[in-house]
Design an enzyme around this catalytic site. Structure first.
Site: not given
Ligand code: HSE
Length: 342
Positions: A110, A137, A141, A195, A206, A210, A307
């Site tokens: 992302k 994203v 899902i 991450e 993050d 997204k 995950g």
């Molecule tokens: N580090 C991100 C999160 C991973 O915890 O959502 C998935 O994009």
């Protein structure tokens, strides 16, 4: 652009961390099912990775590993380059190089997609290759697929949701088990949600990446992640979490964007939601995304947002869609999902 004449599709993976392993594991686990249902034989033939000795839950032939990026990006025996390095660079340059060499590209990154969205999409069009990024994203899902296929008749009005598994996991564990912030983060890291540098998770960066991607696809406008007013969860104290619980509320990190007459409004903030709110019961690494379209009305997408296997599911979905397009000799689609950016 190479097509799938022999129905065998060769994959090169850049980076063999949590998502690379999850993708590999899912392909191994469901190889015969995928072959039966798609008619295609997907095979990982090369993996760019320095740390080959790290214990991983999959067995990989040592000959698959390389430290030579060009052996994936420019050689004719790879059909699809799967970028799972994370970080903006060198990931973006690698993707552009792979596209220039006629390879289809799939990514879960992302940060790179949000930073270079127009350039990456333009490179895919110019090189007549496919570029897919479903895993960037919402983890498992299929939100981007839904927005760019089944929902394209709509003008979108609003998106609101929980877009980061790590922070949702931390907030859940602090509230339900009384764990400290550090203990909850360590658990999220051990489960492969965070991450490489979890600052991006806990500071909301993050989520901004997204939300920037969602805004591009839903509203056709580019908003750089750094221009989205963002508050992460590092200021949320255990007391604030307990106070919210005593008040029948839960604190959640909420991303929001809305189209108004004056333009698009967007922000990311921790919010105390009453237990009756549907997003209040989204726990652990789950994400939930509310979308409002002028035809369809309100929709809610829910599932594991982080995950290895859930994210690997989204990556493999993109790989299989590209394989099917190759098999039909229809890999080049001049219609850019989400339409042109303003
Ligand atoms: N580090 C991100 C999160 C991973 O915890 O959502 C998935 O994009």
């Amino acid at each position: 652009m190479k097509e799938a004449g022999d129905k065998r599709i060769c994959i090169g993976i850049l980076g063999f961390g949590n998502i690379g392993v999850g993708t590999y594991q899912l392909l191994e686990m469901n190889h015969s099912h995928i072959k039966e249902t798609s008619g295609l034989d997907f095979e990982v033939v090369r993996i760019l990775e320095k740390d080959v000795d790290r214990p991983r839950p999959v067995q990989v032939a040592p000959g698959l590993y390389t430290q030579d990026a060009d052996s994936l990006l420019t050689t004719p025996d790879i059909d699809i380059v799967v970028e799972l390095l994370g970080g903006i660079q060198p990931a973006t340059d690698f993707m552009l190089k792979a596209m220039a060499a006629g390879k289809h590209v799939v990514t879960a990154n992302k940060a790179a997609v949000a930073a270079h969205f127009p350039e990456l999409r333009q490179a895919a069009i110019a090189n007549r290759v496919l570029f897919r990024y479903e895993a960037s994203v919402g983890g498992g899902i299929p939100i981007l697929n839904a927005l760019t296929t089944a929902l394209t008749a709509n003008r979108f009005i609003e998106v609101k949701g929980i877009l980061n598994g790590t922070t949702n996991y931390i907030l859940t564990r602090m509230a339900e088990a009384g764990l400290s912030y550090e203990e909850s983060l360590a658990e999220a890291q051990a489960k492969g949600f965070a991450e490489a540098d979890p600052t991006a998770d806990v500071e909301g960066i993050d989520v901004a990446n997204k939300l920037s991607i969602l805004i591009s696809l839903m509203f056709g406008e580019r908003v750089a992640p750094e221009d989205i007013p963002t508050v992460g969860i590092t200021g949320i104290t255990p007391k604030a979490i307990l106070d919210a619980a005593a008040d029948n509320s839960r604190i959640k990190l909420i991303a929001h964007a809305k189209k108004t007459a004056a333009g698009i409004e967007y922000n990311i903030n921790p919010m105390a939601l009453p237990l009756s709110h549907p997003l209040a019961s989204v726990s652990h690494e789950f994400n939930a995304i509310f979308v409002t379209g002028d035809g369809v009305g309100d929709l809610m997408f829910y599932g594991k947002g982080a995950g290895p296997l859930p994210t690997g599911s989204a990556v493999m979905g993109d790989i299989i869609e590209i394989g099917k397009a190759m098999a039909k000799n229809s890999a080049y689609d001049p219609v850019v999902p989400g339409g042109p950016l303003k």
